[in-house]
Design a protein around this motif. Structure first.
Motif, PDB file in Angstrom:
ATOM      1  N   LYS A 183       0.818  -1.214   0.000  1.00 58.95           N
ATOM      2  CA  LYS A 183       0.000   0.000   0.000  1.00 58.95           C
ATOM      3  C   LYS A 183       0.855   1.269   0.000  1.00 58.95           C
ATOM      4  O   LYS A 183       0.361   2.354  -0.274  1.00 58.95           O
ATOM      5  N   ASP A 184       2.144   1.126   0.320  1.00 57.79           N
ATOM      6  CA  ASP A 184       2.982   2.318   0.442  1.00 57.79           C
ATOM      7  C   ASP A 184       3.591   2.793  -0.874  1.00 57.79           C
ATOM      8  O   ASP A 184       4.056   3.912  -0.975  1.00 57.79           O
ATOM      9  N   HIS A 185       3.620   1.907  -1.865  1.00 58.54           N
ATOM     10  CA  HIS A 185       4.212   2.383  -3.116  1.00 58.54           C
ATOM     11  C   HIS A 185       3.122   2.785  -4.098  1.00 58.54           C
ATOM     12  O   HIS A 185       1.956   2.423  -3.939  1.00 58.54           O
ATOM     13  N   ARG A 186       3.520   3.559  -5.062  1.00 57.23           N
ATOM     14  CA  ARG A 186       2.606   3.936  -6.145  1.00 57.23           C
ATOM     15  C   ARG A 186       3.271   3.629  -7.471  1.00 57.23           C
ATOM     16  O   ARG A 186       4.483   3.793  -7.613  1.00 57.23           O
ATOM     17  N   ILE A 187       2.457   3.150  -8.402  1.00 58.39           N
ATOM     18  CA  ILE A 187       3.006   2.862  -9.719  1.00 58.39           C
ATOM     19  C   ILE A 187       2.416   3.869 -10.707  1.00 58.39           C
ATOM     20  O   ILE A 187       1.193   4.047 -10.782  1.00 58.39           O
ATOM     21  N   LEU A 188       3.302   4.583 -11.377  1.00 60.36           N
ATOM     22  CA  LEU A 188       2.876   5.661 -12.275  1.00 60.36           C
ATOM     23  C   LEU A 188       3.425   5.399 -13.660  1.00 60.36           C
ATOM     24  O   LEU A 188       4.472   4.765 -13.820  1.00 60.36           O
ATOM     25  N   MET A 189       2.697   5.881 -14.656  1.00 58.09           N
ATOM     26  CA  MET A 189       3.241   5.822 -16.013  1.00 58.09           C
ATOM     27  C   MET A 189       4.484   6.698 -16.042  1.00 58.09           C
ATOM     28  O   MET A 189       4.513   7.797 -15.475  1.00 58.09           O
ATOM     29  N   ASP A 190       5.522   6.208 -16.728  1.00 59.81           N
ATOM     30  CA  ASP A 190       6.750   7.008 -16.810  1.00 59.81           C
ATOM     31  C   ASP A 190       6.609   8.006 -17.957  1.00 59.81           C
ATOM     32  O   ASP A 190       6.542   7.616 -19.117  1.00 59.81           O
TER      33      ASP A 190
END
Lengths: 259, 362
Positions: free
Chosen positions: B354-361
């Motif tokens: 829950k602590d990380h976020r995945i974003l489009m680069d």
């Protein structure tokens, strides 16, 4: 730098100062001397040349003309010059620099050229009668640049955030000028006005060419030199000297204050 | 907050300030690019961004010191786009304070009220009130040149809030102060905002200041507002690489997403990640990264080598090199460290999913 060359420079400097100030000192000295020949020995100390001068109605006319011209010139050139400087200071340098040079052209040109050009312009082109008014216009031409340059230089260090602040607090541009800009640059403006006064008071060439009848103090002196070379000239010169030097000194003092 | 210069806002929900498609170009440089932003009454909004991102231009547009190239500005339901600063219900605290040097503190504060022709008795009352509010009683009759930086700051603040603006604008209000004074003034600003309950908009490049002061943050980059929300949202859920690294510290790990599986360069597969296929980044805050003993259970786990270790009192800061040669920073509370670690140690690191976020680069 070694000792002897240091002495050499001091000696040279002293010589230059002596050479430049001696005539002024002599003029003041002779204006109080008994001898009518403007020569040594000058005899005792006397105020008679001043008495003679003050009894001369032509002198008073010339004096009044000088003050009238200088008065109008100071007010107009300070007003317009300050406005011009404020406007120039807010322009882009690519625009303000050429304008500044154009406005200051008159002080870079020989006064004789300006004087002749004005005379031809007034008489041949405009057909206006020569009078104190034409003299005033000519003086404005040469005093304006001083006012513009002095005020413009002051505005280089002006904090424009103060103007934004005043506008932000509800002041329109005129109120901002009166309550913020002018009080802050006041000493500079007074200094510029006094310089304009000094320039106008001893301006000769333009006055001489464009006044037709009547005299100002400098043209009055010139007339006397041609007819009767007497020590009252020294008295007038002393008066002019006191007026211009004191206004310049006040100007420097006032504008240094808060520089 | 009662206002003398404009209509009081009636509906509580509609925004006090409404910016629509607002843009400003200087020559060919677009400082502000088509910004839409609503500011609610009583907001303490931070416009946060690096220098040159257009944040000060945006503030000056709201205050009326620059004319927008395009778009509209509404304050309290009125279109003020074409009004000069003297006719807007806003007041500004300038970065250099802009105090009039030829007036005392009291005269500075009374200046705007005098121009509004507020009666003398009311004027004196209001000036005294704000002088008390900013605690300048002792210095009220001094010249502004005799004031220290923090005192000048408070005088400028008083001069603006005595006008009872609908919106108070602050341009890098604390930038010129030293660290200690800055912290004191932060508290002061929060207290004043609580006491008078106005709407404050301030510009800053200091993310710590934005987090400490505001209840909403608009992050700007290259003339755009790239994210906007509460400080917690922005910190916890950054929507781009820029926001994640600009606000707080962040570790960025690169990877790819294919068929809802993210594969990191560091050799990790993270399942059940929705979103389009392509290059992605994983963002994880240093304080969320743990050093794992063998038996601990976490969602994400990998191995690395400690390359640097700095003891910072409350926590220890580790630089860890992963198998992908990417570095990850872990701030581990000193109390949580069960054993001592040294540079060169092989360790296991991990964090809760829950602590990380995945974003489009991008």
């Amino acid at each position: 730098m070694n000792r002897s060359s240091e002495w050499g420079w001091w000696g040279f400097g002293t010589l230059v100062v002596v050479f430049m100030t001696t005539p002024l000192i002599l003029v003041v000295l002779f204006s109080f001397g008994e001898s009518a020949l403007t020569n040594f020995p000058m005899g005792g100390i006397t105020g008679k040349w001043y008495d003679e001068l003050f009894a001369n109605r032509e002198f008073w006319k010339a004096f009044r003309n000088s003050l009238t011209i200088a008065g109008v010139v100071v007010v107009v050139s300070t007003g317009i010059g300050t406005m011009a400087a404020l406007t120039l200071a807010r322009m882009r340098p690519t625009l303000s620099q050429p304008l500044l040079i154009a406005l200051c052209l008159p002080v870079m040109m020989p006064p004789l050229v300006i004087a002749i050009a004005l005379l031809v312009y007034y008489v041949r082109w405009v057909g206006v009668e020569l009078s104190l008014f034409t003299v005033i216009l000519g003086h404005l031409l040469v005093t304006q640049p001083f006012v513009i340059l002095i005020v413009y230089a002051r505005m280089a260090t002006f904090n424009y955030e103060l103007i934004d602040s005043a506008r932000d607090l509800g002041a329109n541009s005129w109120i901002t000028f009166l309550t913020v800009t002018l009080p802050i640059i006041r000493s500079t403006v007074i200094g510029a006005a006094l310089i304009a006064l000094a320039v106008s008071l001893d301006e000769f060439l333009i006055t001489f060419f464009t006044i037709s009848g009547g005299n100002t103090l400098p043209t009055f002196v010139f007339g006397k030199i041609r007819t009767e070379m007497d020590p009252t000239i020294n008295a007038i010169a002393t008066i002019l000297l006191v007026l211009t030097v004191s206004s310049t000194i006040i100007a420097m003092k006032v504008s240094r204050y808060r520089a | 907050m009662v206002n003398d210069r404009g209509n009081q806002l009636n509906q509580k929900d509609s925004p006090l300030v409404r910016l629509r498609d607002l843009s400003k170009s200087f020559g060919r440089v677009e400082a502000v690019k088509s910004i839409n932003l609503d500011i609610k009454s009583r907001d303490f909004l931070a416009i946060l961004g690096p220098s040159g991102c257009g944040k000060t231009t945006l503030l000056r547009l709201i205050g009326g010191f620059a004319e927008p190239s395009n778009g509209t500005i509404e304050i309290g339901g009125n279109d003020v786009t074409r009004l000069g600063p003297e006719r807007r219900p806003t007041n500004m605290v300038f970065q250099g304070y802009g105090l009039f040097p030829h007036m005392t503190v009291r005269e500075n504060i009374a200046y705007g009220l005098k121009i509004q022709k507020v009666s003398q008795s009311e004027r004196e009352q209001r000036v005294d009130d704000v002088i008390g509010l900013v605690r300048l009683e002792e210095l009220a009759d001094r010249g502004t040149g005799e004031l220290s930086g923090g005192q000048q700051q408070r005088a400028a603040l008083a001069r603006a809030i005595v006008m009872r603006p609908q919106v108070l604008l602050l341009d890098e209000p604390l930038a010129a102060l030293d660290l200690k004074l800055r912290q004191a003034m932060q508290e002061e600003l929060r207290r004043i905002h609580n006491e008078i309950g106005g709407t404050f908009v301030f510009v800053t490049h200091d993310q710590g200041e934005a987090l400490a002061l505001s209840n909403r943050i608009a992050v700007m980059d290259e003339g755009n507002i790239v994210q906007e929300g509460g400080p917690e949202d922005i910190y916890a859920s950054p929507e781009s690489r820029f926001v994640s690294t600009f606000i707080g510290e962040a570790n960025i790990l690169s990877g790819r997403r294919q068929n809802s599986v993210v594969t990191l360069a560091a050799g990790l597969d993270l399942p059940s990640s929705s979103g389009p296929d392509g290059a992605v980044i994983l963002v994880i805050r240093p304080e969320a990264v743990q050093i794992l003993s063998d038996n601990s259970q976490v969602d994400v786990r990998t191995e690395g080598t400690i390359v640097d270790k700095v003891y910072l009192g409350a926590y220890v800061r580790f630089q860890i090199q992963l198998s992908s040669d990417e570095f990850i920073t872990a701030n581990v509370p000193t109390l949580n460290l069960s054993k001592e670690y040294f540079s060169g140690d092989r360790i296991a690191v991990g964090w809760a999913g829950k602590d990380h976020r995945i974003l489009m680069d991008s």
